[in-house]
Design a protein around this motif. Sequence first.
Motif, PDB file in Angstrom:
ATOM      1  N   ALA A   1       0.823  -1.202   0.000  1.00 33.55           N
ATOM      2  CA  ALA A   1       0.000   0.000   0.000  1.00 33.55           C
ATOM      3  C   ALA A   1       0.861   1.256   0.000  1.00 33.55           C
ATOM      4  CB  ALA A   1      -0.937  -0.009   1.204  1.00 33.55           C
ATOM      5  N   ALA A   2       1.924   1.241   0.792  1.00 31.30           N
ATOM      6  CA  ALA A   2       2.832   2.384   0.809  1.00 31.30           C
ATOM      7  C   ALA A   2       3.542   2.541  -0.536  1.00 31.30           C
ATOM      8  CB  ALA A   2       3.846   2.217   1.938  1.00 31.30           C
ATOM      9  N   GLU A   3       3.978   1.420  -1.109  1.00 27.87           N
ATOM     10  CA  GLU A   3       4.668   1.448  -2.400  1.00 27.87           C
ATOM     11  C   GLU A   3       3.792   2.049  -3.495  1.00 27.87           C
ATOM     12  OE1 GLU A   3       6.463  -1.759  -5.680  1.00 27.87           O
ATOM     13  OE2 GLU A   3       5.666  -2.451  -3.758  1.00 27.87           O
ATOM     14  N   LEU A   4       2.504   1.719  -3.482  1.00 28.88           N
ATOM     15  CA  LEU A   4       1.582   2.192  -4.518  1.00 28.88           C
ATOM     16  C   LEU A   4       0.950   3.543  -4.179  1.00 28.88           C
ATOM     17  CD1 LEU A   4      -0.262  -1.111  -5.513  1.00 28.88           C
ATOM     18  CD2 LEU A   4       1.770  -0.080  -6.535  1.00 28.88           C
ATOM     19  N   GLY A   5       1.293   4.091  -3.015  1.00 28.77           N
ATOM     20  CA  GLY A   5       0.779   5.405  -2.644  1.00 28.77           C
ATOM     21  C   GLY A   5      -0.683   5.416  -2.232  1.00 28.77           C
ATOM     22  N   VAL A   6      -1.165   4.287  -1.682  1.00 26.84           N
ATOM     23  CA  VAL A   6      -2.585   4.204  -1.298  1.00 26.84           C
ATOM     24  C   VAL A   6      -2.764   3.909   0.186  1.00 26.84           C
ATOM     25  CG1 VAL A   6      -3.320   3.547  -3.621  1.00 26.84           C
ATOM     26  CG2 VAL A   6      -2.736   1.747  -1.958  1.00 26.84           C
ATOM     27  N   ALA A   7      -1.719   4.087   0.979  1.00 27.85           N
ATOM     28  CA  ALA A   7      -1.806   3.745   2.402  1.00 27.85           C
ATOM     29  C   ALA A   7      -2.827   4.602   3.133  1.00 27.85           C
ATOM     30  CB  ALA A   7      -0.431   3.894   3.055  1.00 27.85           C
ATOM     31  N   ASP A   8      -3.169   5.752   2.573  1.00 23.84           N
ATOM     32  CA  ASP A   8      -4.195   6.597   3.199  1.00 23.84           C
ATOM     33  C   ASP A   8      -5.605   6.162   2.826  1.00 23.84           C
ATOM     34  OD1 ASP A   8      -3.776   7.333   0.524  1.00 23.84           O
ATOM     35  OD2 ASP A   8      -4.423   9.402   0.867  1.00 23.84           O
TER      36      ASP A   8
END
Length: 248
Positions: A79-86
């Motif tokens: 999720a962090a790698e793809l920029g969707v952790a939020d």
Amino acid sequence: MDIPRSFTIRESGHRIHNPLDGTKVALLGEVLRLTPGSHMLDLACGSGEMLCTWARDHGLTGTGVDLSATFLAGAKARAAELGVADRVGFVHGDAAGHVADEPVDIAACIGAAWIGDGVPGTVDLLRRNLRPGGLLLIGHPFWRLDPPDQAAVEGSHATSRDEYLPLPELVEQFGGLGCDVVEMVLADQDSWDRYAAAQWLNTRRWLDENPDDELAPAMRAELDTEPARYVRYQREYLGWGVFALMDR
């Protein structure tokens, strides 16, 4: 609370813990015509690849629930790698009986129907999480060909022929549960190969690195027999797919 360590070893290099490959997961997201801002609950989400990539590609938000702390660590990193952790979150827990605080737009269980003791119970569990008019996604095996004997049944990781249905009967079962089948994406032999064969490399590399581990003899015995068993039985007789359902 976690899954058996042998499963984690086999699938340590997997982002997708079922026989759909990344192309087919992307195709599934496309054909479902997902709407930005829709909220998804993924029960037994594994490493969260479907939830994370759909959040990136389709603007979903969502929550994944899984027993494996190892896989969930990978999901959070993805999720962090793809920029969707939020936009996505993950819960370490038992997906069986899990009901979200608020109904969701998409409720999924991909390849883990044991959380509801089979297809009917899993469909019921997903319904309990779903808003009216929402999408229910279930991934499940079916017989591609009728297994000729018990060796073929057991070689396909089933205990009896009745454990799975042929594809027409599985689709009819969904109808009998009050669902319209509105889409499906099926694994093919190549995507089965990518799922199964990657387990052999994961196992061999683990054995090379952990020769004295207490699980090493069992994992060694599995690697000795699993490739031939897979190509003789499972690859030929067992199919797998994800089915999109809506309540009638």
